[in-house]
Design a protein around this motif. Structure first.
Motif, PDB file in Angstrom:
ATOM      1  N   LEU A 105       0.817  -1.221   0.000  1.00  0.00           N
ATOM      2  CA  LEU A 105       0.000   0.000   0.000  1.00  0.00           C
ATOM      3  C   LEU A 105       0.851   1.270   0.000  1.00  0.00           C
ATOM      4  O   LEU A 105       0.327   2.382   0.002  1.00  0.00           O
ATOM      5  N   ARG A 106       2.180   1.105   0.024  1.00  0.00           N
ATOM      6  CA  ARG A 106       3.051   2.276   0.151  1.00  0.00           C
ATOM      7  C   ARG A 106       2.755   3.330  -0.932  1.00  0.00           C
ATOM      8  O   ARG A 106       2.558   4.509  -0.627  1.00  0.00           O
ATOM      9  N   THR A 107       2.716   2.891  -2.171  1.00  0.00           N
ATOM     10  CA  THR A 107       2.521   3.877  -3.248  1.00  0.00           C
ATOM     11  C   THR A 107       1.146   4.550  -3.163  1.00  0.00           C
ATOM     12  O   THR A 107       1.066   5.788  -3.167  1.00  0.00           O
ATOM     13  N   PRO A 108       0.051   3.776  -3.051  1.00  0.00           N
ATOM     14  CA  PRO A 108      -1.240   4.481  -2.933  1.00  0.00           C
ATOM     15  C   PRO A 108      -1.330   5.402  -1.714  1.00  0.00           C
ATOM     16  O   PRO A 108      -1.931   6.480  -1.798  1.00  0.00           O
ATOM     17  N   ILE A 109      -0.723   5.014  -0.603  1.00  0.00           N
ATOM     18  CA  ILE A 109      -0.789   5.896   0.580  1.00  0.00           C
ATOM     19  C   ILE A 109      -0.024   7.198   0.291  1.00  0.00           C
ATOM     20  O   ILE A 109      -0.492   8.294   0.590  1.00  0.00           O
ATOM     21  N   ARG A 110       1.129   7.054  -0.332  1.00  0.00           N
ATOM     22  CA  ARG A 110       1.917   8.248  -0.648  1.00  0.00           C
ATOM     23  C   ARG A 110       1.141   9.155  -1.605  1.00  0.00           C
ATOM     24  O   ARG A 110       1.149  10.389  -1.493  1.00  0.00           O
ATOM     25  N   GLN A 111       0.451   8.533  -2.565  1.00  0.00           N
ATOM     26  CA  GLN A 111      -0.331   9.348  -3.509  1.00  0.00           C
ATOM     27  C   GLN A 111      -1.435  10.121  -2.781  1.00  0.00           C
ATOM     28  O   GLN A 111      -1.692  11.288  -3.069  1.00  0.00           O
ATOM     29  N   LEU A 368       4.584  11.680   7.588  1.00  0.00           N
ATOM     30  CA  LEU A 368       5.641  12.596   8.021  1.00  0.00           C
ATOM     31  C   LEU A 368       6.603  12.887   6.868  1.00  0.00           C
ATOM     32  O   LEU A 368       6.978  14.045   6.633  1.00  0.00           O
ATOM     33  N   ALA A 369       7.001  11.852   6.135  1.00  0.00           N
ATOM     34  CA  ALA A 369       7.955  12.045   5.042  1.00  0.00           C
ATOM     35  C   ALA A 369       7.396  13.030   4.019  1.00  0.00           C
ATOM     36  O   ALA A 369       8.077  13.981   3.604  1.00  0.00           O
ATOM     37  N   ALA A 370       6.152  12.820   3.625  1.00  0.00           N
ATOM     38  CA  ALA A 370       5.558  13.670   2.584  1.00  0.00           C
ATOM     39  C   ALA A 370       5.422  15.112   3.079  1.00  0.00           C
ATOM     40  O   ALA A 370       5.706  16.070   2.353  1.00  0.00           O
ATOM     41  N   LEU A 371       5.014  15.259   4.326  1.00  0.00           N
ATOM     42  CA  LEU A 371       4.811  16.599   4.892  1.00  0.00           C
ATOM     43  C   LEU A 371       6.133  17.366   4.990  1.00  0.00           C
ATOM     44  O   LEU A 371       6.220  18.540   4.605  1.00  0.00           O
ATOM     45  N   LEU A 372       7.158  16.707   5.505  1.00  0.00           N
ATOM     46  CA  LEU A 372       8.443  17.398   5.701  1.00  0.00           C
ATOM     47  C   LEU A 372       9.099  17.744   4.369  1.00  0.00           C
ATOM     48  O   LEU A 372       9.714  18.797   4.218  1.00  0.00           O
ATOM     49  N   GLU A 373       8.942  16.833   3.412  1.00  0.00           N
ATOM     50  CA  GLU A 373       9.504  17.114   2.089  1.00  0.00           C
ATOM     51  C   GLU A 373       8.841  18.338   1.472  1.00  0.00           C
ATOM     52  O   GLU A 373       9.484  19.177   0.864  1.00  0.00           O
ATOM     53  N   ARG A 374       7.523  18.409   1.624  1.00  0.00           N
ATOM     54  CA  ARG A 374       6.775  19.461   0.943  1.00  0.00           C
ATOM     55  C   ARG A 374       6.967  20.836   1.577  1.00  0.00           C
ATOM     56  O   ARG A 374       7.002  21.847   0.895  1.00  0.00           O
ATOM     57  N   PHE A 375       7.048  20.866   2.907  1.00  0.00           N
ATOM     58  CA  PHE A 375       7.066  22.163   3.592  1.00  0.00           C
ATOM     59  C   PHE A 375       8.316  22.333   4.455  1.00  0.00           C
ATOM     60  O   PHE A 375       8.312  22.015   5.643  1.00  0.00           O
TER      61      PHE A 375
END
Ligand code: HEM
Length: 405
Positions: A105-111, A368-375
């Motif tokens: 589910l890693r990819t769909p969750i990241r999306q 957390l990874a997606a949030l920190l990368e983005r902002f």
């Protein structure tokens, strides 16, 4: 006896006192009746795995436990059961939540995470004219409502096969049950009735139009053989949806808050995102969302710590007190993302160990990874003292988390 109010305003200070002076302590329980609160790591861990401590309410003293009354179609779930029923049902769903299956589910969750973040601001955190933008640019955004809540609800609803239009209702009902509004005593009952109607309709739909989802699969299992009763099927759907959403929202929110309150550790994780999986364990230990395990009832008199707890009385195991026990974790009240936090009890222990643990870990890591990368400039909007926790003796989670980007 510690009051509910102390436990609500500063649970960790009360836990510290109790661990030192009265590690198995009689309190007014969450239902208003007397209960035994267990706070030391070793005692809690041992009790979680003690087969003499039943989760089945039939082992409670008559009139001795007055928790939320759920109808049988929601109540026949794993968290009210002992073996052999518990073993039978856990075997049916266990394979769906193994780390290997969940990793798919890693990819769909990241999306999903990226899509939610897209709605908050563009990829580089600027508006292309040199200014900061996104909802957080002007006056802050509540990260719970905008991100921490919709991510897990989307993931678990996709997995189960719950249509989009019902997701908001479900969130309202679970919020009502977890942190009841004392000025609206009827609200919890109404939420239960609404949920029952919702699940009845949902399962009828799955029978009519089976799809490639977990609820369709479980409905087929129920209809093919004798392995699940109708109440068990509905209760399982309810538990997975409820547990899969509620705690994960809080862990994501608590983790983001902890990071924003510890800038040095935030920088270290930003510099080396490979540290995130270990950090998630420390967030769970340090500020886990389940303050208490599900209540247990001794089948016969049992000794916990040095205290004999009579058969049928309510036992509350404080996962959070155990996780802050200095007898087990050095500097336990400190967030230390470099420590080995394994062995924490935030996800339980023993046969009722969290079924969704691999999913909870993966979702939190990705969130957390997606949030920190983005902002790169993510900050708390306001003082850390303004942060408000939900008024609950069992759930540790934020009402809101105002941030700027
Ligand atoms: C950060 C998120 C989560 C936390 C902190 C958490 C915590 C826990 C804890 C402490 C227990 C054991 C309760 C006890 O023994 O008294 C438990 C059980 C359970 N959790 Fe989770 N959980 C989380 C996420 C999830 C997810 C995503 C699912 C979705 C499948 C899930 C499903 C369950 C179920 C079905 C049980 C009952 C297991 C059993 O009785 O055998 N949880 N969880």
């Amino acid at each position: 006896m510690s009051t509910d109010q102390d436990l609500l305003t500063d649970p960790y200070a009360v836990y510290e006192r109790l661990r030192d002076t009265a590690p198995v302590h009689r309190i007014a329980g969450t239902d208003g009746n007397p209960a035994w609160l267990v706070t030391r790591y070793e005692d809690v861990r041992e009790a979680l795995a003690n087969p003499l401590l039943s989760l089945d309410k039939r082992h409670a003293l008559p009139g001795g436990y007055r928790g939320l009354a759920l109808p049988p179609a929601l109540d026949a779930n794993l968290l009210n059961m002992d073996p052999p029923d518990h073993t039978r049902i856990r075997r049916l769903v266990g394979p769906v939540f193994t780390p290997r299956r969940v990793e798919q589910l890693r990819t769909p969750i990241r999306q999903t995470a990226d899509r939610l973040l897209d709605a908050l601001g563009p990829r580089d955190g600027t508006d292309g004219t040199g200014g900061t933008t996104g909802a957080g640019g002007a006056g802050g955004t509540d990260l719970i409502a905008a991100y921490a809540a919709p991510l897990p609800i989307t993931v678990i609803c996709d997995l189960l096969g719950v249509p989009g239009e019902h997701r908001r209702d479900f969130r309202t009902w679970t919020d009502t049950l977890v942190a009841p509004d004392p000025t609206r005593p009827q609200a919890a009952k109404e939420a239960v009735v609404a949920m029952l109607g919702f699940f009845t309709q949902l399962l009828a739909d799955k029978r009519k139009r089976p799809a490639d989802d977990l609820l369709s699969d479980l409905t087929a299992v129920r209809d093919e053989g004798d392995r699940l009763t109708e109440d068990e099927l509905m209760s399982l759907a309810f538990l997975i949806l409820f547990a899969g959403y509620e705690n994960t929202v809080q862990l994501i929110g608590n983790a983001v808050l902890a990071l924003l309150q510890h800038p040095d550790q935030l920088n270290a994780v930003r510099a080396d995102p490979a540290r995130l999986p270990a950090a998630v364990e420390e967030f769970a230990r340090y500020e886990g969302p389940a303050l208490l395990a599900i209540r247990r009832f001794p089948r016969e008199d049992v000794t916990i710590g040095a205290v004999t707890v009579p058969a049928g009385e309510t036992v509350l195991l404080s996962l959070s007190a155990a996780n802050r026990d200095p007898r087990r974790f050095t500097d336990a009240d400190k967030l230390d993302l470099g420590r080995d936090a394994t062995g924490h009890l935030a996800l339980g222990h023993g046969i009722h160990y969290c079924l969704g643990a691999p999913l909870a870990r993966l979702e939190t890591e990705i969130a957390l990874a997606a949030l920190l990368e983005r902002f790169p400039d993510l900050k708390l909007d306001g003082s850390p003292d303004d942060v408000r926790w939900r008024p609950s003796l069992r759930a540790r989670g934020l009402l809101t988390l105002p941030v700027t980007f």
